[in-house]
Motif scaffolding. Structure first.
Motif, PDB file in Angstrom:
ATOM      1  N   ASP A   1       0.854  -1.206   0.000  1.00  0.00           N
ATOM      2  CA  ASP A   1       0.000   0.000   0.000  1.00  0.00           C
ATOM      3  C   ASP A   1       0.883   1.246   0.000  1.00  0.00           C
ATOM      4  O   ASP A   1       0.646   2.196  -0.750  1.00  0.00           O
ATOM      5  CB  ASP A   1      -0.898   0.034   1.240  1.00  0.00           C
ATOM      6  N   ALA A   2       1.915   1.245   0.851  1.00  0.00           N
ATOM      7  CA  ALA A   2       2.799   2.417   0.932  1.00  0.00           C
ATOM      8  C   ALA A   2       3.626   2.562  -0.340  1.00  0.00           C
ATOM      9  O   ALA A   2       3.930   3.676  -0.767  1.00  0.00           O
ATOM     10  CB  ALA A   2       3.717   2.296   2.136  1.00  0.00           C
ATOM     11  N   GLU A   3       3.949   1.451  -0.962  1.00  0.00           N
ATOM     12  CA  GLU A   3       4.702   1.529  -2.215  1.00  0.00           C
ATOM     13  C   GLU A   3       3.866   2.269  -3.254  1.00  0.00           C
ATOM     14  O   GLU A   3       4.364   3.125  -3.977  1.00  0.00           O
ATOM     15  CB  GLU A   3       5.080   0.131  -2.711  1.00  0.00           C
ATOM     16  N   LYS A   4       2.545   1.928  -3.275  1.00  0.00           N
ATOM     17  CA  LYS A   4       1.653   2.583  -4.245  1.00  0.00           C
ATOM     18  C   LYS A   4       1.431   4.041  -3.868  1.00  0.00           C
ATOM     19  O   LYS A   4       1.545   4.945  -4.695  1.00  0.00           O
ATOM     20  CB  LYS A   4       0.301   1.861  -4.276  1.00  0.00           C
ATOM     21  N   GLU A   5       1.101   4.276  -2.593  1.00  0.00           N
ATOM     22  CA  GLU A   5       0.703   5.619  -2.161  1.00  0.00           C
ATOM     23  C   GLU A   5       1.875   6.602  -2.158  1.00  0.00           C
ATOM     24  O   GLU A   5       1.731   7.772  -2.502  1.00  0.00           O
ATOM     25  CB  GLU A   5       0.103   5.522  -0.746  1.00  0.00           C
ATOM     26  N   LEU A   6       3.049   6.113  -1.751  1.00  0.00           N
ATOM     27  CA  LEU A   6       4.181   7.030  -1.539  1.00  0.00           C
ATOM     28  C   LEU A   6       5.308   6.815  -2.545  1.00  0.00           C
ATOM     29  O   LEU A   6       6.323   7.515  -2.512  1.00  0.00           O
ATOM     30  CB  LEU A   6       4.777   6.818  -0.138  1.00  0.00           C
ATOM     31  N   GLY A   7       5.139   5.812  -3.395  1.00  0.00           N
ATOM     32  CA  GLY A   7       6.229   5.472  -4.315  1.00  0.00           C
ATOM     33  C   GLY A   7       7.438   4.971  -3.538  1.00  0.00           C
ATOM     34  O   GLY A   7       8.582   5.112  -3.987  1.00  0.00           O
ATOM     35  N   ALA A   8       7.184   4.391  -2.361  1.00  0.00           N
ATOM     36  CA  ALA A   8       8.298   3.911  -1.527  1.00  0.00           C
ATOM     37  C   ALA A   8       8.921   2.661  -2.150  1.00  0.00           C
ATOM     38  O   ALA A   8       8.226   1.842  -2.729  1.00  0.00           O
ATOM     39  CB  ALA A   8       7.781   3.583  -0.126  1.00  0.00           C
ATOM     40  N   THR A   9      10.232   2.541  -2.018  1.00  0.00           N
ATOM     41  CA  THR A   9      10.949   1.404  -2.598  1.00  0.00           C
ATOM     42  C   THR A   9      11.537   0.538  -1.491  1.00  0.00           C
ATOM     43  O   THR A   9      12.222   1.046  -0.590  1.00  0.00           O
ATOM     44  CB  THR A   9      12.121   1.912  -3.488  1.00  0.00           C
ATOM     45  N   TYR A  10      11.269  -0.773  -1.579  1.00  0.00           N
ATOM     46  CA  TYR A  10      11.823  -1.705  -0.602  1.00  0.00           C
ATOM     47  C   TYR A  10      13.293  -1.962  -0.906  1.00  0.00           C
ATOM     48  O   TYR A  10      13.660  -2.205  -2.056  1.00  0.00           O
ATOM     49  CB  TYR A  10      11.052  -3.031  -0.651  1.00  0.00           C
ATOM     50  N   VAL A  11      14.129  -1.876   0.113  1.00  0.00           N
ATOM     51  CA  VAL A  11      15.568  -2.176  -0.077  1.00  0.00           C
ATOM     52  C   VAL A  11      16.049  -3.068   1.072  1.00  0.00           C
ATOM     53  O   VAL A  11      15.397  -3.156   2.115  1.00  0.00           O
ATOM     54  CB  VAL A  11      16.438  -0.881  -0.108  1.00  0.00           C
ATOM     55  N   SER A  12      17.206  -3.674   0.888  1.00  0.00           N
ATOM     56  CA  SER A  12      17.793  -4.469   1.974  1.00  0.00           C
ATOM     57  C   SER A  12      18.245  -3.517   3.082  1.00  0.00           C
ATOM     58  O   SER A  12      18.375  -2.301   2.855  1.00  0.00           O
ATOM     59  CB  SER A  12      19.006  -5.256   1.451  1.00  0.00           C
ATOM     60  N   PHE A  13      18.535  -4.065   4.257  1.00  0.00           N
ATOM     61  CA  PHE A  13      18.990  -3.216   5.366  1.00  0.00           C
ATOM     62  C   PHE A  13      20.301  -2.515   4.981  1.00  0.00           C
ATOM     63  O   PHE A  13      20.480  -1.324   5.252  1.00  0.00           O
ATOM     64  CB  PHE A  13      19.171  -4.080   6.628  1.00  0.00           C
ATOM     65  N   GLU A  14      21.171  -3.225   4.303  1.00  0.00           N
ATOM     66  CA  GLU A  14      22.473  -2.646   3.909  1.00  0.00           C
ATOM     67  C   GLU A  14      22.268  -1.477   2.946  1.00  0.00           C
ATOM     68  O   GLU A  14      22.907  -0.432   3.072  1.00  0.00           O
ATOM     69  CB  GLU A  14      23.369  -3.709   3.240  1.00  0.00           C
TER      70      GLU A  14
END
Ligand SMILES: NC(=O)c1ccc[n+]([C@@H]2O[C@H](COP(=O)([O-])OP(=O)(O)OC[C@H]3O[C@@H](n4cnc5c(N)ncnc54)[C@H](O)[C@@H]3O)[C@@H](O)[C@H]2O)c1
Ligand SMILES: O=C(O)[C@H](O)CO
Length: 323
Positions: free
Chosen positions: A181-194
């Protein structure tokens, strides 16, 4: 039915409990109760509304008669949930209503670190504000920078909205699960912790304190961050290692920090973080607005009322007791 409350809570929540016909006793001393005192007080009670108390195994086993425990917080790291679940005591918390206020505090700390606000404020008090220097007291602008959220849940999303709206920041995040949902709403991108550590101009921590997140921001993590980065923690103080954070700031591995939570709390007045440049520390006031504290007390009261009626809590943290 009797309800023991470990702190004075707002009238909004208190009224709900009284209107439901319960007898309420509030602990008014400005200190936490010891485990022994809490056990003693709860002998009289059918329900406990707890703010900021450690509810350990010893307490829970001695208080197994409680029909419900309502926390005046969303975090429940200070409760032995496993024992409460084994004893079939429902525990409730206050999610959602405090997300905006807590994100506001994270935003305030980010800005304060970026513009060295707390340190500059102290120069006025010490009489060191002398003349306007075009090359001194320079902070950081955040426009167009990258915000890295560790724990993109309810508060993390609110922080991301503020940073995207105010500064057009690009949002990246690391979470236990993807937040589509946040990826769609905010254009947030999932990344690894590093990658979160490497790419972020600001890292804001919004996970719960768990065995996996405890000490996650340590020397190794700070070493991987940008030397221009700001570290913000409004979640729990144990998620960062304080000694490592102080060293990282002294060695200029990172640029600044904003903390609403520390380990221990309260922080000792002589703590070096309180006088370091680019650092802002607040005494765990993330949710401290009138509106939010009223709303939290109401949710806590609703959890108590449901629990005492033998109904499912509206906000249970151990819903497995119902299956
Ligand atoms: N400073 C304050 O006054 C204040 C106020 C409210 C909440 N808090 C803290 O903020 C925390 C978050 O609150 P919320 O309402 O946003 O909770 P939430 O459950 O909505 O969000 C937490 C997020 O962290 C993620 N997460 C959990 N473990 C993780 C891990 N090991 N690695 C990566 N991600 C992980 C979860 O998947 C979730 O998305 C609370 O648990 C509490 O400790 C502090
Ligand atoms: O978890 C929360 O709600 C806040 O930290 C208050 O304890």
């Amino acid at each position: 039915m009797n309800v023991f409350i470990t702190r004075v809570i707002p009238e909004a929540g208190l009224k709900l409990l009284k209107d439901a016909g319960f007898t309420v006793k509030q602990w008014t001393e400005k200190r936490k109760l010891s485990t022994e005192e809490l056990i003693e007080e709860c002998k009289w009670a059918d329900a406990l509304l707890s703010a900021g108390q450690q509810l350990n195994r010893e307490f829970l086993e001695a208080s197994a008669h409680l029909k419900v425990i309502a926390l005046n917080s969303v975090g429940y790291d200070n409760v032995d949930i496993e024992t409460a679940t084994r004893l079939k005591i429902p525990v409730g918390n206050t999610p959602g209503v405090l997300s905006g206020a807590t994100a506001d505090t994270a935003f305030l700390l980010m800005m304060s670190a970026a513009r060295n606000a707390f340190f500059m404020h102290k120069t006025i008090i010490s009489g060191d504000w002398d003349f306007f220097e075009p090359t001194a007291n320079l902070g950081k602008e955040l426009t167009g920078g990258t915000l890295g959220i560790f724990g993109l849940g309810k508060i993390g999303v609110e922080m991301a909205k503020r940073c995207k709206g105010a500064f057009g920041m690009k949002v990246i995040y690391h979470n236990r699960n993807r937040n589509e949902d946040a990826e769609k709403e905010l254009g947030a991108t999932y990344v690894s912790f590093e990658e979160l550590l490497k790419q972020s101009d600001v890292i804001s921590v919004h996970t719960a304190l768990t065995p996996e997140t405890e000490g996650k921001f340590n020397a190794e993590a700070f070493r991987q961050m940008k030397s221009s980065a700001i570290f913000v923690n409004t979640a729990r103080g144990k998620i960062h290692n304080e000694e490592d954070l102080i060293s990282a700031l002294n060695e200029k591995l990172i640029w600044g920090a904003g903390l609403d939570v520390t380990n221990p709390e309260p922080m000792k007045p002589g703590n070096p973080l309180l006088t370091m440049p680019h650092v802002a520390v607040l005494p765990h006031i993330g949710s401290a607005t009138e509106t939010t504290r009223d709303a939290m007390s109401k949710l806590a009261a609703e959890n108590i009322i449901a629990g005492l009626k033998g109904e499912r809590l509206p906000f249970p943290v151990n819903p497995e007791i119902y299956s």
